[in-house]
Motif scaffolding. Structure first.
Motif, PDB file in Angstrom:
ATOM      1  N   THR A 110     -50.640  35.555-137.094  1.00 32.83           N
ATOM      2  CA  THR A 110     -51.459  36.126-137.259  1.00 32.83           C
ATOM      3  C   THR A 110     -52.959  35.384-137.519  1.00 32.83           C
ATOM      4  O   THR A 110     -52.789  34.128-138.035  1.00 32.83           O
ATOM      5  N   LEU A 111     -53.879  35.579-136.990  1.00 33.96           N
ATOM      6  CA  LEU A 111     -55.158  34.644-136.766  1.00 33.96           C
ATOM      7  C   LEU A 111     -56.186  35.157-137.676  1.00 33.96           C
ATOM      8  O   LEU A 111     -56.677  36.604-137.543  1.00 33.96           O
ATOM      9  N   ILE A 112     -56.627  34.641-138.704  1.00 36.23           N
ATOM     10  CA  ILE A 112     -57.781  34.775-139.379  1.00 36.23           C
ATOM     11  C   ILE A 112     -58.934  33.770-139.223  1.00 36.23           C
ATOM     12  O   ILE A 112     -58.532  32.586-139.184  1.00 36.23           O
ATOM     13  N   THR A 113     -60.121  34.254-139.322  1.00 36.94           N
ATOM     14  CA  THR A 113     -61.094  33.315-139.304  1.00 36.94           C
ATOM     15  C   THR A 113     -62.263  33.533-140.312  1.00 36.94           C
ATOM     16  O   THR A 113     -62.491  34.772-140.871  1.00 36.94           O
ATOM     17  N   GLN A 114     -62.937  32.628-140.590  1.00 38.91           N
ATOM     18  CA  GLN A 114     -64.106  32.640-141.616  1.00 38.91           C
ATOM     19  C   GLN A 114     -65.440  32.736-140.612  1.00 38.91           C
ATOM     20  O   GLN A 114     -66.344  32.826-141.286  1.00 38.91           O
ATOM     21  N   ASN A 115     -65.138  32.614-139.396  1.00 41.40           N
ATOM     22  CA  ASN A 115     -66.355  32.461-138.480  1.00 41.40           C
ATOM     23  C   ASN A 115     -66.789  33.961-138.167  1.00 41.40           C
ATOM     24  O   ASN A 115     -66.219  34.610-138.031  1.00 41.40           O
ATOM     25  N   VAL A 116     -68.170  33.710-137.833  1.00 47.68           N
ATOM     26  CA  VAL A 116     -68.904  35.263-137.664  1.00 47.68           C
ATOM     27  C   VAL A 116     -69.126  35.427-136.101  1.00 47.68           C
ATOM     28  O   VAL A 116     -69.500  36.434-135.579  1.00 47.68           O
ATOM     29  N   ASP A 117     -68.765  34.132-135.404  1.00 48.22           N
ATOM     30  CA  ASP A 117     -69.015  34.419-134.058  1.00 48.22           C
ATOM     31  C   ASP A 117     -67.735  35.149-133.435  1.00 48.22           C
ATOM     32  O   ASP A 117     -66.737  35.487-133.982  1.00 48.22           O
ATOM     33  N   ASP A 118     -67.723  35.538-131.929  1.00 50.90           N
ATOM     34  CA  ASP A 118     -66.662  36.064-131.434  1.00 50.90           C
ATOM     35  C   ASP A 118     -65.891  35.309-130.261  1.00 50.90           C
ATOM     36  O   ASP A 118     -65.457  35.619-129.515  1.00 50.90           O
ATOM     37  N   LEU A 119     -66.021  33.945-130.568  1.00 49.49           N
ATOM     38  CA  LEU A 119     -65.155  33.032-129.571  1.00 49.49           C
ATOM     39  C   LEU A 119     -63.736  33.439-129.507  1.00 49.49           C
ATOM     40  O   LEU A 119     -63.202  32.944-128.257  1.00 49.49           O
ATOM     41  N   HIS A 120     -63.175  33.488-130.571  1.00 47.99           N
ATOM     42  CA  HIS A 120     -61.640  33.981-130.666  1.00 47.99           C
ATOM     43  C   HIS A 120     -61.573  34.957-129.734  1.00 47.99           C
ATOM     44  O   HIS A 120     -60.735  34.983-128.792  1.00 47.99           O
ATOM     45  N   GLU A 121     -62.278  36.172-129.614  1.00 50.92           N
ATOM     46  CA  GLU A 121     -62.139  37.475-129.050  1.00 50.92           C
ATOM     47  C   GLU A 121     -62.553  37.071-127.484  1.00 50.92           C
ATOM     48  O   GLU A 121     -61.924  37.667-126.715  1.00 50.92           O
ATOM     49  N   GLN A 122     -63.410  36.331-127.200  1.00 52.02           N
ATOM     50  CA  GLN A 122     -63.846  35.969-125.873  1.00 52.02           C
ATOM     51  C   GLN A 122     -62.580  35.128-125.253  1.00 52.02           C
ATOM     52  O   GLN A 122     -62.310  35.105-124.250  1.00 52.02           O
ATOM     53  N   ALA A 123     -61.913  34.263-125.859  1.00 53.13           N
ATOM     54  CA  ALA A 123     -60.660  33.606-125.367  1.00 53.13           C
ATOM     55  C   ALA A 123     -59.503  34.652-125.208  1.00 53.13           C
ATOM     56  O   ALA A 123     -58.478  34.065-124.550  1.00 53.13           O
ATOM     57  N   GLY A 124     -59.696  35.437-125.918  1.00 53.05           N
ATOM     58  CA  GLY A 124     -58.513  36.568-125.836  1.00 53.05           C
ATOM     59  C   GLY A 124     -57.620  36.852-126.518  1.00 53.05           C
ATOM     60  O   GLY A 124     -56.396  37.591-126.577  1.00 53.05           O
ATOM     61  N   SER A 125     -58.044  36.354-128.043  1.00 58.66           N
ATOM     62  CA  SER A 125     -57.081  36.532-129.228  1.00 58.66           C
ATOM     63  C   SER A 125     -57.393  37.678-130.164  1.00 58.66           C
ATOM     64  O   SER A 125     -58.484  38.298-129.823  1.00 58.66           O
ATOM     65  N   THR A 126     -56.623  38.424-130.848  1.00 58.42           N
ATOM     66  CA  THR A 126     -56.661  39.087-131.793  1.00 58.42           C
ATOM     67  C   THR A 126     -56.704  38.469-133.067  1.00 58.42           C
ATOM     68  O   THR A 126     -55.903  37.731-133.408  1.00 58.42           O
ATOM     69  N   VAL A 127     -58.112  38.883-133.770  1.00 60.20           N
ATOM     70  CA  VAL A 127     -58.364  38.001-134.888  1.00 60.20           C
ATOM     71  C   VAL A 127     -58.972  39.039-136.099  1.00 60.20           C
ATOM     72  O   VAL A 127     -59.820  40.045-135.858  1.00 60.20           O
ATOM     73  N   SER A 128     -58.861  38.391-137.256  1.00 60.03           N
ATOM     74  CA  SER A 128     -59.301  39.173-138.201  1.00 60.03           C
ATOM     75  C   SER A 128     -60.539  38.547-139.149  1.00 60.03           C
ATOM     76  O   SER A 128     -60.071  37.066-139.463  1.00 60.03           O
ATOM     77  N   HIS A 129     -61.737  38.948-138.991  1.00 64.92           N
ATOM     78  CA  HIS A 129     -62.734  38.394-139.729  1.00 64.92           C
ATOM     79  C   HIS A 129     -63.055  38.471-141.076  1.00 64.92           C
ATOM     80  O   HIS A 129     -63.146  39.675-141.527  1.00 64.92           O
ATOM     81  N   LEU A 130     -62.917  37.333-141.808  1.00 63.01           N
ATOM     82  CA  LEU A 130     -63.301  37.530-143.400  1.00 63.01           C
ATOM     83  C   LEU A 130     -64.582  37.718-143.536  1.00 63.01           C
ATOM     84  O   LEU A 130     -64.891  38.095-144.604  1.00 63.01           O
ATOM     85  N   HIS A 131     -65.576  37.006-142.864  1.00 67.20           N
ATOM     86  CA  HIS A 131     -66.894  37.073-143.162  1.00 67.20           C
ATOM     87  C   HIS A 131     -67.885  37.824-142.324  1.00 67.20           C
ATOM     88  O   HIS A 131     -69.140  37.721-142.358  1.00 67.20           O
ATOM     89  N   GLY A 132     -67.225  38.928-141.789  1.00 71.91           N
ATOM     90  CA  GLY A 132     -68.080  39.812-140.795  1.00 71.91           C
ATOM     91  C   GLY A 132     -68.326  39.183-139.507  1.00 71.91           C
ATOM     92  O   GLY A 132     -67.515  38.288-139.034  1.00 71.91           O
TER      93      GLY A 132
END
Length: 266
Positions: A110-132
């Motif tokens: 499970t990948l969680i991020t505090q970041n608001v950019d979409d670099l995880h998505e660009q790389a191909g990850s499924t991620v949950s954004h804590l800060h929008g």
């Protein structure tokens, strides 16, 4: 990649790889440090250009937007333009590859991020954004999502007009604001529930590029530790925290590819 590291760090990476390869449930929390390696300034970096006389903490609040929506909207448009050309670095890519590898092995990451950019998505990850998400907008009044190009992609930096003209909601007439969690606002319920559930049930919790001391996200590591998980921190500037079991003191873009390489060799 391992050859680039010191012998002591190689040994720590290999030990971490053995632990991760034998774990069924892994939770990863990323913060500003991983995006900084792609050239995105951290939120607490000094503002530049037209914004050097402002503090981010004074702009990212509901009160600031209510007082001067044009000022706050202009700042976010500037931030969007600043990060629009940034791309995933080796850490983002390694995480995405690992997430796919783990799924094939019937493990869970499970990948969680505090970041608001979409670099995880660009790389191909499924991620949950804590800060929008910096590329999403919503109404400041009725909270309805706003999309300038409804038929366009969700990765909407491609569609963004960086002008600072205020936009109004088609439902209630309220001003459109970034769909970001500002100071004084609650974290999104679903994203936080996902993070808490993953932290509480994981066998290994990995903190990448973020302090293990700042709440509420810091509470995730403590929750994981309380439930028996091992805690790994990847940060060139480790934080003094007694919950951390293993510290890999190097940039994520160096450690993550090496870590995945070590896991794949097991």
């Amino acid at each position: 990649m391992l050859a680039e590291l010191s012998p002591a760090l190689i040994a720590e990476v290999q030990d971490a790889a053995k632990l991760l390869a034998s774990s069924q449930r892994i939770c990863v929390l990323t913060g500003a440090g991983i995006s900084a390696e792609s050239g995105i300034p951290t939120f607490r970096d000094k503002q530049t250009g037209l914004w050097e006389n402002y503090h981010a903490e004074d702009l990212a609040t509901p009160t600031a937007f209510a007082r001067d929506p044009k000022l706050v909207w202009s700042w976010y448009q500037w931030r969007r333009e600043l990060v629009a050309d940034k791309t995933p670095n080796p850490a983002h890519v390694a995480l995405a590859q690992w997430q796919q590898h783990i799924k094939a092995n019937h493990q869970q990451l499970t990948l969680i991020t505090q970041n608001v950019d979409d670099l995880h998505e660009q790389a191909g990850s499924t991620v949950s954004h804590l800060h929008g998400n910096l590329w999403r907008n919503r109404c400041s009044q009725c909270k309805a999502p706003y999309q300038s190009n409804p038929e366009g992609s969700s990765n909407s930096e491609n569609d963004t007009d960086f002008t600072d003209t205020l936009i109004t909601c088609q439902h209630c007439g309220g001003y459109i604001r970034p769909d970001i969690v500002w100071f004084g606002e609650a974290l999104p319920v679903q994203a936080w529930q996902t993070a808490e559930d993953a932290a509480a049930s994981c066998e290994v919790f990995i903190s990448i590029g973020t302090s293990s001391l700042v709440y509420p996200a810091a509470g995730l590591a403590q929750l994981a530790k309380h439930n028996g998980a091992k805690i790994i921190e990847i940060n060139p500037n480790p934080t003094p925290n007694t919950v951390v079991d293993t510290t890999l003191a190097e940039k994520a873009g160096v450690i993550m590819p090496a870590l995945i390489q070590a896991i794949n060799k097991l």
